[in-house]
Each structure stands twice: as C-alpha cells, then as structure tokens.
Design a protein around this motif. Structure first.
Motif, mmCIF file in Angstrom:
data_model
loop_
_atom_site.group_PDB
_atom_site.id
_atom_site.type_symbol
_atom_site.label_atom_id
_atom_site.label_comp_id
_atom_site.label_asym_id
_atom_site.label_seq_id
_atom_site.Cartn_x
_atom_site.Cartn_y
_atom_site.Cartn_z
ATOM 1 N N GLY A 21 -0.473 -7.585 -38.312
ATOM 2 C CA GLY A 21 -0.054 -6.498 -37.286
ATOM 3 C C GLY A 21 -0.969 -5.810 -36.577
ATOM 4 O O GLY A 21 -1.048 -5.670 -35.304
ATOM 5 N N LEU A 22 -2.309 -5.516 -37.202
ATOM 6 C CA LEU A 22 -3.136 -4.876 -36.667
ATOM 7 C C LEU A 22 -3.905 -5.756 -35.608
ATOM 8 O O LEU A 22 -4.284 -5.414 -34.522
ATOM 9 N N THR A 23 -4.059 -7.013 -36.031
ATOM 10 C CA THR A 23 -4.811 -8.179 -35.285
ATOM 11 C C THR A 23 -3.880 -8.226 -33.928
ATOM 12 O O THR A 23 -4.326 -8.284 -32.856
ATOM 13 N N LEU A 24 -2.604 -8.416 -34.000
ATOM 14 C CA LEU A 24 -1.607 -8.686 -32.967
ATOM 15 C C LEU A 24 -1.921 -7.480 -32.099
ATOM 16 O O LEU A 24 -1.844 -7.695 -30.978
ATOM 17 N N ALA A 25 -1.798 -6.432 -32.680
ATOM 18 C CA ALA A 25 -1.945 -5.034 -31.706
ATOM 19 C C ALA A 25 -3.208 -5.133 -30.983
ATOM 20 O O ALA A 25 -3.248 -4.746 -29.945
ATOM 21 N N LEU A 26 -4.596 -5.440 -31.452
ATOM 22 C CA LEU A 26 -5.580 -5.227 -30.718
ATOM 23 C C LEU A 26 -5.680 -6.664 -29.790
ATOM 24 O O LEU A 26 -6.240 -6.329 -28.967
ATOM 25 N N LEU A 27 -5.269 -7.677 -30.330
ATOM 26 C CA LEU A 27 -4.997 -8.883 -29.113
ATOM 27 C C LEU A 27 -4.010 -8.351 -27.803
ATOM 28 O O LEU A 27 -4.707 -8.727 -26.734
ATOM 29 N N THR A 28 -3.126 -7.732 -28.198
ATOM 30 C CA THR A 28 -2.291 -7.159 -27.223
ATOM 31 C C THR A 28 -3.157 -6.122 -26.242
ATOM 32 O O THR A 28 -2.686 -5.967 -24.940
ATOM 33 N N PHE A 29 -3.539 -5.417 -26.808
ATOM 34 C CA PHE A 29 -4.462 -4.317 -26.230
ATOM 35 C C PHE A 29 -5.470 -4.958 -25.291
ATOM 36 O O PHE A 29 -5.893 -4.571 -24.206
ATOM 37 N N THR A 30 -5.977 -5.980 -25.632
ATOM 38 C CA THR A 30 -6.984 -6.635 -25.251
ATOM 39 C C THR A 30 -6.540 -7.221 -23.782
ATOM 40 O O THR A 30 -6.879 -7.119 -22.785
ATOM 41 N N TYR A 31 -5.181 -7.839 -23.991
ATOM 42 C CA TYR A 31 -4.622 -8.612 -23.050
ATOM 43 C C TYR A 31 -4.146 -7.653 -21.880
ATOM 44 O O TYR A 31 -4.158 -7.728 -20.609
ATOM 45 N N PHE A 32 -3.786 -6.407 -22.465
ATOM 46 C CA PHE A 32 -3.423 -5.050 -21.385
ATOM 47 C C PHE A 32 -4.646 -4.852 -20.598
ATOM 48 O O PHE A 32 -4.353 -4.641 -19.349
ATOM 49 N N PHE A 33 -5.662 -4.743 -21.219
ATOM 50 C CA PHE A 33 -6.940 -4.463 -20.512
ATOM 51 C C PHE A 33 -7.330 -5.580 -19.367
ATOM 52 O O PHE A 33 -7.544 -5.234 -18.175
#
Length: 434
Positions: A21-33
């Motif tokens: 879940g944390l990994t997916l969140a970090l990947l999503t934030f990276t994609y967001f940026f």
C-alpha cells in the motif's frame, strides 16, 4: 533488499506485501509529480506565448513532440535496465532529474532554452512509468491489478489538475517562471522519500502460477516481437494510444481554449475548474478500475476492454458539447460530465497489457506501450492541435483552436473499435482454455 531475497526470500516477500500500500502510494505520488510538472505548461501557454513571442505551432511542439520524443524513446533502454536492476532506484533518480529540469524551465529566455529544458523533463520522466507498472504488477494479482493501476493512474488526473491549479494561481501573482519553480523543486524531496521507503518486490511475486515462465532475459527486439505477436496486445496498444492522443490534446490546450473561445480567465480556470475537473477525473479512473475488476471476476478479463469501450463512448458527446457550445457555464458543465467517463480507460488498459506480458519483460512491454502512446499520443496530439489551429486561423480567427480540438475528438470511434476487437480476441483465448 537484494541480500534479503538471496538469504531470506520469505521475509523479503512478506515485507514487500506488507508495504505494498505504501509502495503504491509513493508510485502514485511520483506519477502525480510527473503529470503536474508535465502539464503545468498548459495553463501557462498564453503567458509564455506573450512573453517569448511564440506561435501556436511552437507551443504545440513544447507541449507535445519536443517532450515526447525523448520521453518515449528513452523509456526503452530504461525499461531494459529496470527488468535487470533495482526499479526503485531508477524511479528515484528519474524523479530528481525531471523535477530539477522543470524548475529550470522558469529561467528560459527564449524558445530554444525552454525547448532544451523541456527535453530534460522528458529525459527524466522516461524512467518513471515502465518500472512503476512492473512493480505494481508484481505486488497485485490479476484480479486486483486493474484497481491498483487505477489508483496509480490518479497521478494523471490529479497531477494535471493540481498543475493547472497551482500554476495558474502562482503565475497570476508572481509570473509563469516562479510557477515552474514552485511545482518543480518539491519533487526532489519526494525522490528522497521514494529511495528510503519504497519496496522493491521480487519479480513475479503475485503470479505464483506463472513462475515457470521465468527464462533468460530476452533482447529488446524479442520484446517488440513478443508484443507484436499478441493480437489482443496490438489492439490494446492502438486503442490506448488513440485515446491518449485525444486526451493529451485536451489537457494540453483545454485551458487556452477556455481563455480564447469561452472568455474564462487563467485565474478562474485555476480556482474553479482545475480542482473539480481533477476530482471528476479521479472518480472516473477509480470507478473504471473497480468496475473492470468486478465484471472480470464474473465474466472474464476480456470484459475490461469493453468497459473502456462503453465509458469512452458515453464521454464523447459531452466532450464535443464542451467544444461546440458557446455558453461558458453549459460548456464547462459538459466538460465535467465528460470527465466522469473519460479517464476510465487507464487502469483496465495497462492492467490488461501487464496481464498479457511475459513476467521477465513486464517493464519492457510497459515501455513499448508508452513509447507508442507518447510518440503518437503525446507527441502528435498537442502538436497537431497547434498546427491545425494555425492552419484554420485565417478562416476562424480565435475560434481556430476550438475546431482543431473538435477534429481530434472525432477520432474517438477509431479508438473504440480497437477496444472492442481486443475484447473479442481476449474472450476467444479465454474460451479456448476452458
């Protein structure tokens, strides 16, 4: 982490699943940026055009082809590296590069300088999506993958929305240059968090039944050949490419269209349209993934392609109304309705492609998909709109941008045919193994 896999693989696998879940969140934030840094240009185009004295064709090149050529082509060697080495480290390094280059765009004094910095953004962003797709596919099994990809795809809609919101508000008060720096620099902090807390999972972790597929690493040519040999994958790639081209045309030129043809100010777009648009798009992305997963459990994975077909078909008339209606309130209302359906394609499309991909070259298949999407979709979409706008300007004046966007939107049925065909082929394959 590599040592843990060698000596205690069970512990490493448990940790990877515990932190997915944390990994997916970090990947999503990276994609967001990634999308925020990429799409901030859209709300700033009119300011940049006036400041640097540019044509719509030049603006289209900056939004599309100049960025896309490097972003797409470098994705292949990066994916090759990601299929062999630590994907987390590649993502963190890439995020650092494109964030710094976005900030440097604020220092550009002419078209050439801005073009070079945009190339730098494209080079950096090339290292993000292929390894991210691969990590998500390793952490989530097929029956949950479309939903996970849909969460990841929130980076697209929310990044574009917040890039418009932050860019417009900051540019209104401090200028477009400070706006570029404002969205660029925080990405460097996120890169540090990615490096420290993201988990690098074992390849094939969520595909135990396919573990026997593990083979020596194929070449890049074999990666292309394997994808071309899959008829469903071919149709999915064409469908998602055309759909992305239409979407990039809207996100790249939508704010300019609203300013020119609907008379909405940059600040009002940022304050009142960007955030609701991002939220509607986010609902569409999440709902598309959830509906696709739910129907796939009942009827098979092929239904996911037809979910996209239905959702994008519902979106088209409202998108055309946005471009063709002169009343700002009605046009923008139609725009919001179109967004409820428009982003539903993201999760199912990428999940199906990762499902079809051989385990050893998932990042490669993602990179090939993104190569085609970005060279044609991102590269040609905004660029064609700028060219068509300049071409139509003698006859339509400031409304030339409106009709350029309509021409691109009318390509939607072509994309829908390929999603229909992909679903047919996937269903045949499922029926054959029953």
């Amino acid at each position: 982490m590599a040592i843990a896999y060698q000596s205690h693989p069970e512990i490493a696998d448990t940790l990877a699943m515990k932190r997915r879940g944390l990994t997916l969140a970090l990947l999503t934030f990276t994609y967001f940026f990634s999308y925020m840094d990429r799409q901030i240009l859209a709300i700033l185009l009119e300011r940049i055009k006036a400041d640097l004295v540019l044509t719509d064709t030049q603006l289209g090149l900056l939004s599309g082809l100049v960025f896309a050529i490097f972003y797409a082509t470098l994705g292949i060697p990066v994916a090759r590296l990601a299929d062999r080495t630590n994907r987390r480290n590649i993502i963190a390094a890439s995020l650092t590069v494109w964030s710094a280059m976005t900030a440097l765009c604020g220092l550009a004094q002419n078209f050439t300088q801005l073009m070079l910095f945009r190339i730098g953004v494209g080079i950096g962003e090339a290292g993000s999506s292929p390894p991210s797709h691969s990590i998500i596919a390793d952490l989530y099994p097929p029956e949950k993958r479309a939903s996970a990809m849909a969460v990841y795809s929130l980076g697209v809609v929310l990044g574009a929305g917040f890039g418009t919101l932050i860019g417009g508000v900051v540019a209104h008060s401090y200028g477009w240059r400070i706006a570029m720096m404002t969205v660029g620099l925080p990405g460097i902090v996120l890169a540090i968090l990615v490096r420290l807390f993201m988990v690098e999972p074992r390849r094939g972790l969520s595909d135990a039944a396919r573990a026997a597929e593990a083979t020596p690493m194929p070449s890049v040519g074999q990666g292309f050949a394997s994808m071309w040999a899959s008829a469903p994958a071919r149709h999915l790639v064409v469908g998602v490419t055309l759909t992305s081209m239409i979407g990039y045309a809207l996100t790249g030129w939508g704010p300019s269209y609203m300013q020119r043809s609907l008379g909405v100010s940059m600040l009002d777009i940022s304050r009142y349209i960007a955030l609701p648009g991002a939220l509607f798009g986010a609902v569409s992305a999440l709902a598309g993934g959830k509906i696709a997963d739910m129907l796939a459990k009942r009827h098979g994975l092929h239904v996911q392609a037809w979910v996209v077909l239905a959702m994008k078909g519902l979106s088209l008339p409202f998108a055309l109304a946005f471009y063709l209606i002169d009343a700002p309130a009605i046009a923008i209302g139609s725009y919001f309705v179109s967004l409820i359906f428009a982003n539903s394609y993201l999760g199912p499309s990428f999940a199906l492609i990762q499902h079809l991909a051989p385990l050893q070259i998932r990042a490669m298949w993602a990179a090939i998909t993104l190569l085609v999407i970005n060279l044609i979709g991102l590269g040609l979409g905004p660029t064609m709109v700028g060219w068509l706008s300049d071409l139509l300007k003698p006859g339509f004046g400031e409304d030339s941008l409106r009709y350029a966007l309509v021409i691109i939107a009318l390509m939607t049925p072509w994309a829908l045919f390929h999603y229909w065909r992909a679903g047919v082929l996937l269903k045949r394959a499922e029926d054959a193994v029953r």
